[in-house]
Design an enzyme around this catalytic site. Sequence first.
Site, PDB file in Angstrom:
ATOM      1  N   ILE A  76       0.855  -1.180   0.000  1.00 29.52           N
ATOM      2  CA  ILE A  76       0.000   0.000   0.000  1.00 29.52           C
ATOM      3  C   ILE A  76       0.896   1.236   0.000  1.00 29.52           C
ATOM      4  CG2 ILE A  76      -1.847   1.240   1.168  1.00 29.52           C
ATOM      5  CD1 ILE A  76      -2.632  -1.600   0.200  1.00 29.52           C
ATOM      6  N   GLU A  77       0.720   2.060  -1.006  1.00 36.09           N
ATOM      7  CA  GLU A  77       1.417   3.338  -1.106  1.00 36.09           C
ATOM      8  C   GLU A  77       0.427   4.417  -0.678  1.00 36.09           C
ATOM      9  OE1 GLU A  77       3.393   6.221  -4.566  1.00 36.09           O
ATOM     10  OE2 GLU A  77       2.727   4.191  -5.076  1.00 36.09           O
ATOM     11  N   ILE A  78       0.852   5.273   0.228  1.00 30.79           N
ATOM     12  CA  ILE A  78       0.026   6.426   0.610  1.00 30.79           C
ATOM     13  C   ILE A  78       0.728   7.656   0.067  1.00 30.79           C
ATOM     14  CG2 ILE A  78      -0.984   7.758   2.485  1.00 30.79           C
ATOM     15  CD1 ILE A  78      -0.932   5.190   4.152  1.00 30.79           C
TER      16      ILE A  78
END
Length: 129
Positions: free
Chosen positions: A121-123
């Site tokens: 997961i990239e934020i």
Amino acid sequence: MKMRRIDHVVLTVSDLEQSRRFYHEVFDMPVIDQQTKPGVVTLRCGHQLIRLQKADRDALVARKPTVGSADLCLVANDPIDAILHHLKSYYVDVIAGPVDRLGAEGPMQSIYLHDPDQNLIEIAVYENK
């Protein structure tokens, strides 16, 4: 044919309740009650939906639904420092970042983590947004 946007993505998970809690509590995504899809948890992410399903779900699915194979970028409005503090308060390990990236809307800063099934997961936080 001209595509307008992505409506939803489906993540294959090992434990629906654990993943529902993670996405709802850590990312503050509202859970949408969808009685029409048993065995699926639906969450709202801005104008899109994220659906969670188990790999053994008997329905129309990908050829080989695989737990932990997704790589997803979520866009946040909060400053990176606030996001890092928030993730730390939930004991979520950041595995990389902040790093500069180029997204669909221009320059952004990103941090990376894994969800309970090891999906990446990239934020991202856009500059000047």
